[in-house]
Motif scaffolding. Structure first.
Motif, PDB file in Angstrom:
ATOM      1  N   GLY A  46       0.798  -1.221   0.000  1.00  0.00           N
ATOM      2  CA  GLY A  46       0.000   0.000   0.000  1.00  0.00           C
ATOM      3  C   GLY A  46       0.831   1.271   0.000  1.00  0.00           C
ATOM      4  N   LEU A  47       1.871   1.335  -0.803  1.00  0.00           N
ATOM      5  CA  LEU A  47       2.789   2.482  -0.788  1.00  0.00           C
ATOM      6  C   LEU A  47       2.387   3.606  -1.739  1.00  0.00           C
ATOM      7  CD1 LEU A  47       6.188   0.570  -0.640  1.00  0.00           C
ATOM      8  CD2 LEU A  47       4.869   1.517   1.242  1.00  0.00           C
ATOM      9  N   GLY A  48       1.478   3.370  -2.633  1.00  0.00           N
ATOM     10  CA  GLY A  48       1.057   4.415  -3.562  1.00  0.00           C
ATOM     11  C   GLY A  48       2.017   4.569  -4.738  1.00  0.00           C
ATOM     12  N   ASP A  49       1.756   5.596  -5.544  1.00  0.00           N
ATOM     13  CA  ASP A  49       2.549   5.803  -6.763  1.00  0.00           C
ATOM     14  C   ASP A  49       3.999   6.185  -6.470  1.00  0.00           C
ATOM     15  OD1 ASP A  49       0.488   5.146  -8.442  1.00  0.00           O
ATOM     16  OD2 ASP A  49      -0.127   7.225  -8.796  1.00  0.00           O
ATOM     17  N   GLN A  50       4.196   7.062  -5.501  1.00  0.00           N
ATOM     18  CA  GLN A  50       5.570   7.470  -5.186  1.00  0.00           C
ATOM     19  C   GLN A  50       6.376   6.293  -4.634  1.00  0.00           C
ATOM     20  OE1 GLN A  50       5.205  10.914  -2.631  1.00  0.00           O
ATOM     21  NE2 GLN A  50       5.650  12.273  -4.381  1.00  0.00           N
ATOM     22  N   GLY A  51       5.756   5.496  -3.813  1.00  0.00           N
ATOM     23  CA  GLY A  51       6.433   4.311  -3.287  1.00  0.00           C
ATOM     24  C   GLY A  51       6.790   3.340  -4.397  1.00  0.00           C
ATOM     25  N   ALA A  52       5.902   3.200  -5.375  1.00  0.00           N
ATOM     26  CA  ALA A  52       6.184   2.317  -6.507  1.00  0.00           C
ATOM     27  C   ALA A  52       7.374   2.828  -7.299  1.00  0.00           C
ATOM     28  CB  ALA A  52       4.955   2.219  -7.416  1.00  0.00           C
ATOM     29  N   HIS A  53       7.431   4.135  -7.527  1.00  0.00           N
ATOM     30  CA  HIS A  53       8.546   4.697  -8.281  1.00  0.00           C
ATOM     31  C   HIS A  53       9.870   4.544  -7.530  1.00  0.00           C
ATOM     32  CE1 HIS A  53       6.001   6.122 -11.422  1.00  0.00           C
ATOM     33  NE2 HIS A  53       5.319   6.932 -10.621  1.00  0.00           N
ATOM     34  N   ILE A  54       9.815   4.719  -6.231  1.00  0.00           N
ATOM     35  CA  ILE A  54      11.040   4.565  -5.429  1.00  0.00           C
ATOM     36  C   ILE A  54      11.499   3.108  -5.451  1.00  0.00           C
ATOM     37  CG2 ILE A  54      11.942   4.645  -3.064  1.00  0.00           C
ATOM     38  CD1 ILE A  54      10.149   7.162  -2.679  1.00  0.00           C
ATOM     39  N   LEU A  55      10.567   2.180  -5.255  1.00  0.00           N
ATOM     40  CA  LEU A  55      10.929   0.757  -5.312  1.00  0.00           C
ATOM     41  C   LEU A  55      11.458   0.369  -6.690  1.00  0.00           C
ATOM     42  CD1 LEU A  55       8.172  -1.125  -3.298  1.00  0.00           C
ATOM     43  CD2 LEU A  55      10.616  -1.109  -2.859  1.00  0.00           C
ATOM     44  N   GLN A  56      10.848   0.888  -7.735  1.00  0.00           N
ATOM     45  CA  GLN A  56      11.325   0.598  -9.080  1.00  0.00           C
ATOM     46  C   GLN A  56      12.731   1.139  -9.293  1.00  0.00           C
ATOM     47  OE1 GLN A  56       8.135   2.311 -11.349  1.00  0.00           O
ATOM     48  NE2 GLN A  56       7.053   0.356 -11.536  1.00  0.00           N
ATOM     49  N   ALA A  57      13.022   2.324  -8.769  1.00  0.00           N
ATOM     50  CA  ALA A  57      14.361   2.897  -8.904  1.00  0.00           C
ATOM     51  C   ALA A  57      15.396   2.068  -8.154  1.00  0.00           C
ATOM     52  CB  ALA A  57      14.366   4.342  -8.401  1.00  0.00           C
ATOM     53  N   VAL A  58      15.030   1.621  -6.945  1.00  0.00           N
ATOM     54  CA  VAL A  58      15.953   0.787  -6.149  1.00  0.00           C
ATOM     55  C   VAL A  58      16.208  -0.545  -6.856  1.00  0.00           C
ATOM     56  CG1 VAL A  58      16.183  -0.494  -3.980  1.00  0.00           C
ATOM     57  CG2 VAL A  58      15.400   1.887  -3.950  1.00  0.00           C
ATOM     58  N   LEU A  59      15.137  -1.178  -7.336  1.00  0.00           N
ATOM     59  CA  LEU A  59      15.303  -2.454  -8.026  1.00  0.00           C
ATOM     60  C   LEU A  59      16.028  -2.277  -9.360  1.00  0.00           C
ATOM     61  CD1 LEU A  59      11.864  -4.110  -7.219  1.00  0.00           C
ATOM     62  CD2 LEU A  59      14.089  -4.618  -6.204  1.00  0.00           C
ATOM     63  N   PHE A  60      15.823  -1.142 -10.023  1.00  0.00           N
ATOM     64  CA  PHE A  60      16.554  -0.841 -11.253  1.00  0.00           C
ATOM     65  C   PHE A  60      18.050  -0.730 -10.965  1.00  0.00           C
ATOM     66  CE2 PHE A  60      18.390   2.024 -14.373  1.00  0.00           C
ATOM     67  CZ  PHE A  60      17.930   1.491 -15.570  1.00  0.00           C
ATOM     68  N   ALA A  61      18.415  -0.048  -9.856  1.00  0.00           N
ATOM     69  CA  ALA A  61      19.825   0.068  -9.471  1.00  0.00           C
ATOM     70  C   ALA A  61      20.421  -1.308  -9.171  1.00  0.00           C
ATOM     71  CB  ALA A  61      19.964   0.986  -8.261  1.00  0.00           C
ATOM     72  N   LEU A  62      19.650  -2.169  -8.516  1.00  0.00           N
ATOM     73  CA  LEU A  62      20.124  -3.531  -8.281  1.00  0.00           C
ATOM     74  C   LEU A  62      20.294  -4.278  -9.607  1.00  0.00           C
ATOM     75  CD1 LEU A  62      18.015  -4.578  -5.166  1.00  0.00           C
ATOM     76  CD2 LEU A  62      20.470  -4.135  -5.261  1.00  0.00           C
ATOM     77  N   GLY A  63      19.402  -4.015 -10.551  1.00  0.00           N
ATOM     78  CA  GLY A  63      19.520  -4.613 -11.874  1.00  0.00           C
ATOM     79  C   GLY A  63      20.792  -4.181 -12.592  1.00  0.00           C
ATOM     80  N   VAL A  64      21.160  -2.915 -12.426  1.00  0.00           N
ATOM     81  CA  VAL A  64      22.410  -2.432 -13.019  1.00  0.00           C
ATOM     82  C   VAL A  64      23.597  -3.183 -12.418  1.00  0.00           C
ATOM     83  CG1 VAL A  64      23.945  -0.421 -13.191  1.00  0.00           C
ATOM     84  CG2 VAL A  64      21.505  -0.167 -13.647  1.00  0.00           C
ATOM     85  N   LEU A  65      23.574  -3.408 -11.111  1.00  0.00           N
ATOM     86  CA  LEU A  65      24.652  -4.170 -10.475  1.00  0.00           C
ATOM     87  C   LEU A  65      24.701  -5.613 -10.989  1.00  0.00           C
ATOM     88  CD1 LEU A  65      24.340  -2.939  -6.776  1.00  0.00           C
ATOM     89  CD2 LEU A  65      26.071  -2.295  -8.471  1.00  0.00           C
ATOM     90  N   VAL A  66      23.528  -6.217 -11.160  1.00  0.00           N
ATOM     91  CA  VAL A  66      23.466  -7.580 -11.687  1.00  0.00           C
ATOM     92  C   VAL A  66      24.028  -7.632 -13.097  1.00  0.00           C
ATOM     93  CG1 VAL A  66      21.863  -9.378 -12.467  1.00  0.00           C
ATOM     94  CG2 VAL A  66      21.575  -8.354 -10.222  1.00  0.00           C
ATOM     95  N   MET A  67      23.657  -6.668 -13.922  1.00  0.00           N
ATOM     96  CA  MET A  67      24.132  -6.661 -15.311  1.00  0.00           C
ATOM     97  C   MET A  67      25.636  -6.395 -15.381  1.00  0.00           C
ATOM     98  SD  MET A  67      21.745  -7.653 -17.119  1.00  0.00           S
ATOM     99  CE  MET A  67      22.674  -7.496 -18.609  1.00  0.00           C
ATOM    100  N   THR A  68      26.143  -5.537 -14.516  1.00  0.00           N
ATOM    101  CA  THR A  68      27.585  -5.284 -14.472  1.00  0.00           C
ATOM    102  C   THR A  68      28.335  -6.556 -14.089  1.00  0.00           C
ATOM    103  OG1 THR A  68      27.179  -2.999 -13.833  1.00  0.00           O
ATOM    104  CG2 THR A  68      29.384  -3.849 -13.435  1.00  0.00           C
ATOM    105  N   ALA A  69      27.836  -7.258 -13.089  1.00  0.00           N
ATOM    106  CA  ALA A  69      28.467  -8.519 -12.687  1.00  0.00           C
ATOM    107  C   ALA A  69      28.385  -9.552 -13.804  1.00  0.00           C
ATOM    108  CB  ALA A  69      27.798  -9.054 -11.419  1.00  0.00           C
ATOM    109  N   PHE A  70      27.264  -9.586 -14.517  1.00  0.00           N
ATOM    110  CA  PHE A  70      27.124 -10.527 -15.622  1.00  0.00           C
ATOM    111  C   PHE A  70      28.132 -10.235 -16.725  1.00  0.00           C
ATOM    112  CE2 PHE A  70      25.507 -11.322 -19.885  1.00  0.00           C
ATOM    113  CZ  PHE A  70      25.453 -12.702 -19.851  1.00  0.00           C
ATOM    114  N   ILE A  71      28.257  -8.976 -17.108  1.00  0.00           N
ATOM    115  CA  ILE A  71      29.182  -8.605 -18.186  1.00  0.00           C
ATOM    116  C   ILE A  71      30.618  -8.936 -17.785  1.00  0.00           C
ATOM    117  CG2 ILE A  71      30.139  -6.686 -19.523  1.00  0.00           C
ATOM    118  CD1 ILE A  71      27.398  -7.344 -20.458  1.00  0.00           C
TER     119      ILE A  71
END
Length: 84
Positions: A46-71
């Protein structure tokens, strides 16, 4: 002083193309999961739109770390440069 060795290097294009192709495929999955996961977790908690955007940004940053490790890992297995 010793002159630097003039060993020539050559790009191994099949390895580069293989790693880039795999990175595109895995990146689509990782970043798609980041956006969908952020949206789903925001609804779940129940975090609302701003919470969704913040979670998406955090998970996106984790995705960048995953992709860097993969490369980096893929480059160890499939070297991009061959020395003659």
């Amino acid at each position: 002083m010793n002159a630097p060795s003039s060993s020539s290097r050559q790009i191994v294009w099949p390895s580069v193309i293989t790693v880039i192709s795999a990175a595109i495929l895995i990146g689509a999955e990782v970043f798609g999961a980041a956006f969908a996961g952020g949206w789903a977790l925001a609804i779940l908690f129940g975090l609302g739109d701003q919470g969704a955007h913040i979670l998406q940004a955090v998970l996106f940053a984790l995705g960048v770390l995953v992709m860097t490790a993969f490369i980096r890992g893929a480059q160890r297995v499939e070297p991009f440069i061959k020395r003659r």
